[in-house]
Design an enzyme around this catalytic site. Structure first.
Site, PDB file in Angstrom:
ATOM      1  N   SER A 138     -42.059  23.689  48.073  1.00  7.33           N
ATOM      2  CA  SER A 138     -41.175  24.425  47.164  1.00  7.33           C
ATOM      3  C   SER A 138     -41.459  24.138  45.702  1.00  7.33           C
ATOM      4  O   SER A 138     -41.774  22.999  45.321  1.00  7.33           O
ATOM      5  CB  SER A 138     -39.725  24.036  47.475  1.00  7.33           C
ATOM      6  OG  SER A 138     -38.871  24.436  46.429  1.00  7.33           O
ATOM      7  N   GLU A 140     -39.260  23.738  43.644  1.00 11.39           N
ATOM      8  CA  GLU A 140     -38.287  22.716  43.236  1.00 11.39           C
ATOM      9  C   GLU A 140     -38.957  21.367  43.027  1.00 11.39           C
ATOM     10  O   GLU A 140     -38.443  20.507  42.304  1.00 11.39           O
ATOM     11  CB  GLU A 140     -37.194  22.576  44.299  1.00 11.39           C
ATOM     12  CG  GLU A 140     -36.103  23.611  44.231  1.00 11.39           C
ATOM     13  CD  GLU A 140     -35.200  23.452  43.019  1.00 11.39           C
ATOM     14  OE1 GLU A 140     -34.673  22.355  42.793  1.00 11.39           O
ATOM     15  OE2 GLU A 140     -35.043  24.443  42.283  1.00 11.39           O
ATOM     16  N   TYR A 161     -32.969  17.463  47.965  1.00 14.24           N
ATOM     17  CA  TYR A 161     -33.795  18.484  48.623  1.00 14.24           C
ATOM     18  C   TYR A 161     -35.224  18.415  48.110  1.00 14.24           C
ATOM     19  O   TYR A 161     -36.193  18.376  48.890  1.00 14.24           O
ATOM     20  CB  TYR A 161     -33.194  19.871  48.355  1.00 14.24           C
ATOM     21  CG  TYR A 161     -34.113  21.031  48.700  1.00 14.24           C
ATOM     22  CD1 TYR A 161     -34.247  21.467  50.017  1.00 14.24           C
ATOM     23  CD2 TYR A 161     -34.851  21.679  47.704  1.00 14.24           C
ATOM     24  CE1 TYR A 161     -35.096  22.536  50.325  1.00 14.24           C
ATOM     25  CE2 TYR A 161     -35.690  22.741  48.009  1.00 14.24           C
ATOM     26  CZ  TYR A 161     -35.810  23.171  49.314  1.00 14.24           C
ATOM     27  OH  TYR A 161     -36.648  24.210  49.619  1.00 14.24           O
TER      28      TYR A 161
END
Ligand code: NAP
Ligand code: G4F
Length: 353
Positions: A138, A140, A161
């Protein structure tokens, strides 16, 4: 099972990407197997249109109960399915929820990936089959690093996460280097669709737009409007997952549109589609702020363009319109139910997503 067909195993098949990828692989002639979690209510809405009773000889989609927290079941599923390609999409994928459930998120997203890689490694060991694995990494993971972010950008994760995705990324790299396995990380930037979960910001907004237009809702509560994201269309992005597993060598690829917009701009576009002014409806709820935020994601996908021939088909404005039109239709159906005496629950704000 017919020996000639390519067989894919998808974890997270009931999610947004799982549904698009299943459609994509079935259209390519794959036999698709998905792992689903036992749930007290049905969780297969996104793939029900693809499913046929397994007794039907034309069935090409098969589902298996399992969970990334259960290594034994992952091994059994590998042995039963004998896949050519494994797509690891399963995750507790909500960033804000990961602050509420950090240990669980780490277990599913980080250790869950390790469990799956172990199951794949053992299966390759006994079968000799050169299984190819896709890991859903990801954007992120880049966290605070300034845009544009590419495969060369260092990681600086800002949530449980994201930290768990970084762990999963490096498990994938390590298994590729240590055991020579074909494992590719797709570092995907935000991708959306009418199938997006309703507590992610784009869908939360387009659901509200439809309901406000139909008089079912007046207020929309949001957190940080100043974050920028590189929002693409999920249908485009699953093609990239498949292309990565057809490449001659395993590698890591950023997949992004190269264009970013703030949540505020998303509001302008989505409310503007139906001639509404979001300022009359949006209120800030500080509980929706994150303890640490990712301010600006904008990806550089030139490596994927060059090496995989991947490109964006649906741009931001068309994506937002597609989602608003879908959610307006949904709201009209909800209104019709309500007008006929049925109770319509406005879900989404139940747990402050
Ligand atoms: P999603 O809609 O939230 O779907 C997540 C899937 O994972 C669902 O099928 C869910 O099952 C399943 N899952 C959750 N916990 C699990 C567990 N313990 N064991 C097995 N499966 C589990 O996510 P998505 O948007 O399709 O994203 C797919 C993957 O890409 C995720 O790994 C996500 O982190 C990653 N990713 C997404 C984006 C994006 O913008 N969408 C960007 C980068 C990376 P239930 O249906 O039963 O909950
Ligand atoms: O839609 P979001 O929740 O997506 P986020 O956090 O970027 O994560 C998504 O994309 C990642 C890829 O970069 C995936 F890995 C991950 O699995 C997931 O699919 O939030 C986007 C932005 C954030 O800055 C958030 O603070 O919107 C801001 N926001 C403002 N109000 C809100 C809200 N986000 C949510 N979910 N809900 C709000 O009310």
């Amino acid at each position: 099972m017919k020996a000639t067909k390519k067989r894919a195993l998808i974890t997270g098949i009931t999610g947004q990407d799982g549904a698009f990828l299943s459609e994509f692989l079935l259209a390519k002639g794959y036999e698709v197997h998905g792992m689903i979690r036992r749930s007290s209510t049905f969780n297969t809405d996104r793939i029900d249109h693809l499913y046929r009773d397994p007794h039907d000889p034309s069935a090409q989609l098969f589902l298996h109960y399992g969970d990334l927290v259960d290594g034994g079941c992952l091994r059994r599923i590998m042995e039963r399915v004998q896949p050519d390609e494994v797509y690891n999409l399963g995750a507790q994928s909500h960033v804000r929820v990961s602050f509420e459930q950090p240990e669980y998120t780490a277990d599913v997203v980080g250790t869950g990936t390790l469990r799956l890689l172990e199951a794949v490694r053992d299966y390759i060991g006994v079968s000799g089959k050169p299984v190819r694995t896709y890991q859903a990494s990801s954007s992120e993971m880049f966290g605070t690093m300034p845009p544009p972010q590419s495969e060369r950008t260092p990681f600086y994760p800002r949530s449980p996460y994201a930290v768990s995705k970084v762990a999963a990324y490096y498990y994938a790299v390590n298994y590729r280097e240590a055991y020579g396995m074909f494992i590719t990380n797709g570092i995907l930037f935000n991708h959306e669709s009418p199938r997006r979960g309703e507590t992610f910001v784009t869908r939360k907004i387009t659901r509200a737009v439809g309901r406000i237009h139909c008089g079912l809702q007046d207020k929309l509560y949001l957190g940080n409007l100043d974050a920028y994201r590189d929002w693409g269309f999920a249908g485009d992005f699953v093609e990239a997952m498949w292309l990565m597993l057809q490449a001659p060598e395993p590698d890591d690829f950023v997949i992004a549109t190269g264009e970013s917009h703030s949540v505020r701009e998303m509001l302008d576009h989505a409310f503007g589609c139906l001639g509404l002014d979001w300022r009359a409806h949006v209120e800030i709820d500080p509980r929706l702020f994150r303890p640490s935020e990712v301010d600006h994601l904008r990806g550089d996908a030139s490596k994927a363009a060059k090496k995989l021939g991947w490109k964006v088909n649906v741009g931001f404005a068309d994506l937002v319109r597609m989602m608003v039109e879908h959610d307006l239709d949904l709201a009209r159906r909800e209104k019709s139910l309500r007008d006929n005496g049925f109770k319509v629950a406005l879900r989404g704000n139940h747990a402050q997503g």
